[in-house]
Design a protein around this motif. Structure first.
Motif, PDB file in Angstrom:
ATOM      1  N   SER A  24       1.091  -1.282  -0.073  1.00 48.34           N
ATOM      2  CA  SER A  24      -0.019   0.052   0.135  1.00 48.34           C
ATOM      3  C   SER A  24       0.992   1.286  -0.084  1.00 48.34           C
ATOM      4  N   LEU A  25       2.164   1.207   0.618  1.00 54.09           N
ATOM      5  CA  LEU A  25       3.043   2.198   0.509  1.00 54.09           C
ATOM      6  C   LEU A  25       3.760   2.770  -0.842  1.00 54.09           C
ATOM      7  N   PHE A  26       3.672   1.618  -1.803  1.00 50.93           N
ATOM      8  CA  PHE A  26       4.166   1.774  -3.115  1.00 50.93           C
ATOM      9  C   PHE A  26       3.519   2.773  -3.836  1.00 50.93           C
ATOM     10  N   LYS A  27       4.231   3.713  -4.601  1.00 45.84           N
ATOM     11  CA  LYS A  27       3.908   4.584  -5.345  1.00 45.84           C
ATOM     12  C   LYS A  27       4.394   4.487  -6.721  1.00 45.84           C
ATOM     13  N   PHE A  28       3.566   4.199  -7.764  1.00 46.76           N
ATOM     14  CA  PHE A  28       4.053   4.098  -8.938  1.00 46.76           C
ATOM     15  C   PHE A  28       4.737   5.317  -9.710  1.00 46.76           C
ATOM     16  N   GLU A  29       4.277   6.357  -9.295  1.00 45.56           N
ATOM     17  CA  GLU A  29       4.918   7.583  -9.941  1.00 45.56           C
ATOM     18  C   GLU A  29       6.480   7.730  -9.583  1.00 45.56           C
ATOM     19  N   TYR A  30       6.906   7.208  -8.539  1.00 47.69           N
ATOM     20  CA  TYR A  30       8.164   7.291  -8.192  1.00 47.69           C
ATOM     21  C   TYR A  30       9.059   6.111  -8.977  1.00 47.69           C
ATOM     22  N   MET A  31       8.627   5.400  -9.760  1.00 48.11           N
ATOM     23  CA  MET A  31       9.249   4.195 -10.321  1.00 48.11           C
ATOM     24  C   MET A  31       9.349   4.375 -12.023  1.00 48.11           C
ATOM     25  N   ASP A  32      10.646   4.183 -12.402  1.00 45.42           N
ATOM     26  CA  ASP A  32      10.771   4.146 -13.685  1.00 45.42           C
ATOM     27  C   ASP A  32      10.703   2.819 -14.589  1.00 45.42           C
ATOM     28  N   ASP A  33      10.991   1.523 -13.818  1.00 42.99           N
ATOM     29  CA  ASP A  33      11.111   0.350 -14.272  1.00 42.99           C
ATOM     30  C   ASP A  33      11.412  -0.490 -13.267  1.00 42.99           C
ATOM     31  N   THR A  34      11.249  -1.903 -13.451  1.00 44.41           N
ATOM     32  CA  THR A  34      11.628  -2.997 -12.518  1.00 44.41           C
ATOM     33  C   THR A  34      12.656  -3.928 -13.192  1.00 44.41           C
ATOM     34  N   ILE A  35      13.412  -4.515 -12.358  1.00 47.10           N
ATOM     35  CA  ILE A  35      14.499  -5.504 -12.953  1.00 47.10           C
ATOM     36  C   ILE A  35      14.305  -6.829 -11.976  1.00 47.10           C
ATOM     37  N   SER A  36      14.217  -7.797 -12.644  1.00 46.71           N
ATOM     38  CA  SER A  36      13.941  -9.129 -12.052  1.00 46.71           C
ATOM     39  C   SER A  36      15.278  -9.853 -11.579  1.00 46.71           C
ATOM     40  N   VAL A  37      15.457 -10.443 -10.365  1.00 49.79           N
ATOM     41  CA  VAL A  37      16.679 -11.168 -10.139  1.00 49.79           C
ATOM     42  C   VAL A  37      16.373 -12.495  -9.578  1.00 49.79           C
ATOM     43  N   THR A  38      17.049 -13.516  -9.875  1.00 46.91           N
ATOM     44  CA  THR A  38      16.915 -14.957  -9.572  1.00 46.91           C
ATOM     45  C   THR A  38      17.585 -15.247  -8.100  1.00 46.91           C
ATOM     46  N   ALA A  45      23.130  -7.238  -7.772  1.00 42.93           N
ATOM     47  CA  ALA A  45      22.854  -7.803  -9.240  1.00 42.93           C
ATOM     48  C   ALA A  45      22.144  -7.110  -9.951  1.00 42.93           C
ATOM     49  N   ALA A  46      21.226  -6.523  -9.515  1.00 40.43           N
ATOM     50  CA  ALA A  46      20.243  -5.686 -10.459  1.00 40.43           C
ATOM     51  C   ALA A  46      20.876  -4.319 -10.782  1.00 40.43           C
ATOM     52  N   ALA A  47      21.916  -3.711  -9.948  1.00 37.34           N
ATOM     53  CA  ALA A  47      22.561  -2.579 -10.332  1.00 37.34           C
ATOM     54  C   ALA A  47      23.372  -2.995 -11.514  1.00 37.34           C
ATOM     55  N   VAL A  48      24.178  -4.214 -11.257  1.00 41.45           N
ATOM     56  CA  VAL A  48      25.004  -4.674 -12.500  1.00 41.45           C
ATOM     57  C   VAL A  48      24.188  -4.894 -13.789  1.00 41.45           C
ATOM     58  N   LYS A  49      22.999  -5.404 -13.548  1.00 44.18           N
ATOM     59  CA  LYS A  49      22.114  -5.620 -14.807  1.00 44.18           C
ATOM     60  C   LYS A  49      21.980  -4.156 -15.356  1.00 44.18           C
ATOM     61  N   LEU A  50      21.562  -3.380 -14.573  1.00 45.09           N
ATOM     62  CA  LEU A  50      21.201  -1.935 -15.266  1.00 45.09           C
ATOM     63  C   LEU A  50      22.206  -1.549 -15.887  1.00 45.09           C
ATOM     64  N   LEU A  51      23.334  -1.316 -15.190  1.00 51.19           N
ATOM     65  CA  LEU A  51      24.613  -0.823 -15.985  1.00 51.19           C
ATOM     66  C   LEU A  51      25.044  -1.266 -17.242  1.00 51.19           C
ATOM     67  N   ARG A  52      24.603  -2.582 -17.253  1.00 51.14           N
ATOM     68  CA  ARG A  52      25.171  -3.285 -18.595  1.00 51.14           C
ATOM     69  C   ARG A  52      24.178  -3.463 -19.465  1.00 51.14           C
ATOM     70  N   SER A  53      22.857  -2.878 -19.239  1.00 49.09           N
ATOM     71  CA  SER A  53      21.795  -2.828 -20.118  1.00 49.09           C
ATOM     72  C   SER A  53      21.903  -1.758 -21.364  1.00 49.09           C
ATOM     73  N   GLY A  54      22.558  -0.704 -20.926  1.00 52.15           N
ATOM     74  CA  GLY A  54      22.755   0.406 -21.956  1.00 52.15           C
ATOM     75  C   GLY A  54      21.603   1.374 -21.797  1.00 52.15           C
ATOM     76  N   LYS A  55      20.726   1.385 -20.754  1.00 52.51           N
ATOM     77  CA  LYS A  55      19.729   2.291 -20.506  1.00 52.51           C
ATOM     78  C   LYS A  55      20.210   3.458 -19.853  1.00 52.51           C
ATOM     79  N   LEU A  56      21.324   3.608 -19.161  1.00 51.47           N
ATOM     80  CA  LEU A  56      21.966   4.603 -18.525  1.00 51.47           C
ATOM     81  C   LEU A  56      23.134   5.277 -19.392  1.00 51.47           C
TER      82      LEU A  56
END
Length: 328
Positions: free
Chosen positions: A248-262, A290-301
């Protein structure tokens, strides 16, 4: 005989409450060599061993200030362990008897920690998960037991999943600290979501400072309700997060995307944090990195981006996963 020195005249802290927050940020340059950089906030250095000390202090202080919690009155909370440890620190100092209900699936080290701080921990049998893997149904069983105790004792229910003071604590402390410690050089923020207090409060502050800053939710693969996916794996290693429902505390307006991790990725980066950085932390911390590494390797930044994430708690709160024990 002169007057006794005041605390403000030296570096002595008045209590454990003054040890909460102002945690350092460390660069993970040995674990990840770039391009870009991962900066991790060392929340395991809080006196309760996790980031939850921040919200524990703010929620109890707010309740006392508003009068809903009177001095010396009992407190109750439903916890996966970290919030309970944080509340145990705060209630010990402020003199509130504390009872905590927690699923038996959560690591027993957390119960030992809470009780060592004077709290009572009621461990509730699991409904569908297994030890080390706690589902939403398991949490709901712990919640039912907690509400029963509240009805019986009249204890103040902290209610972390619905308490606005939870996310406000991170808006007032975690976000400003990150901004100050990085000199405002933050390109992205990455965090797992349990109650969503950390993500919502921190992201809100950072985006107010820089609207271009990107904020990413980390979810365990197979339990990604924020991404809008069906729940196919309610049992996972990320205790305290990924419960299979949007908080209930989650606010979608502050999120840009999600990253899944196994689970395997969380375990691997938990190991790398220890072996390459000398940091012994828990599974959600491994997932965050793990998610931070994925994000930096994704080319989105941009190539030289700085990504800030959280080391949520100490590895001392966990029984090792079976795959880790086999490697020992």
């Amino acid at each position: 005989m002169g007057a006794a020195p005041r605390y403000e005249d030296n570096e002595i802290k008045a209590s454990a409450l003054e040890l909460i927050g102002n945690t350092p940020i460390v660069a993970l340059d040995r674990l990840y060599e770039g391009p870009g950089r991962i900066l991790a906030k060392c929340e395991y250095m809080n006196p309760g061993g996790s980031i939850k000390c921040r919200s524990s202090l703010h929620m109890i202080q707010t309740a006392r200030q508003t009068g809903v919690l009177k001095p010396g009155k009992p407190v109750l909370e439903v916890t996966s362990g970290n919030q309970g440890c944080g509340l145990a620190v705060v209630c010990a100092v402020l003199g509130h008897p504390l009872t905590l209900t927690m699923s038996k699936g959560n690591s027993v080290q957390r119960a030992l920690h809470m009780e060592a701080l004077g709290a009572t921990c009621v461990r509730v049998p699991q409904v569908e998960g297994s030890y080390g893997k706690v589902t939403l149904a398991d949490v709901q069983a712990a919640e039912e037991e907690g509400l029963r105790i509240v009805d019986k004792t009249g204890a103040f229910l902290v209610n972390q999943f619905h308490n606005d003071a939870n996310s406000q604590s991170h808006y007032e402390s975690t976000g400003p600290e990150i901004w100050r410690q990085t000199g405002g050089h933050v390109d992205a923020f990455v965090a797992t979501v349990g109650t969503a207090g950390t993500f919502t409060g921190t992201s809100r502050f950072l985006k107010e400072k820089n609207s271009e800053l990107q904020c990413y939710v980390v979810e365990p693969e197979g339990s990604e309700p924020i991404k809008g996916m069906p729940i196919t794996k309610p049992c996972h290693l990320l205790q305290g997060s990924g419960y299979g429902a949007v908080p209930s505390l989650f606010k979608f307006e502050y999120m840009d995307d999600t990253i899944s991790v196994t689970d395997e990725e969380a375990v691997e980066y938990k190991r790398l944090l220890g072996e390459r950085e000398g940091l012994y932390v828990g599974y959600t911390s491994g997932a965050n990195v793990a998610a931070a590494v994925k994000l930096l390797r994704s080319g989105k930044l941009k190539p030289d981006a700085w990504v800030v994430t959280m080391l949520n708690d100490t590895g001392l709160k966990y029984t090792p996963a079976p795959e880790e024990l086999t490697k020992a």
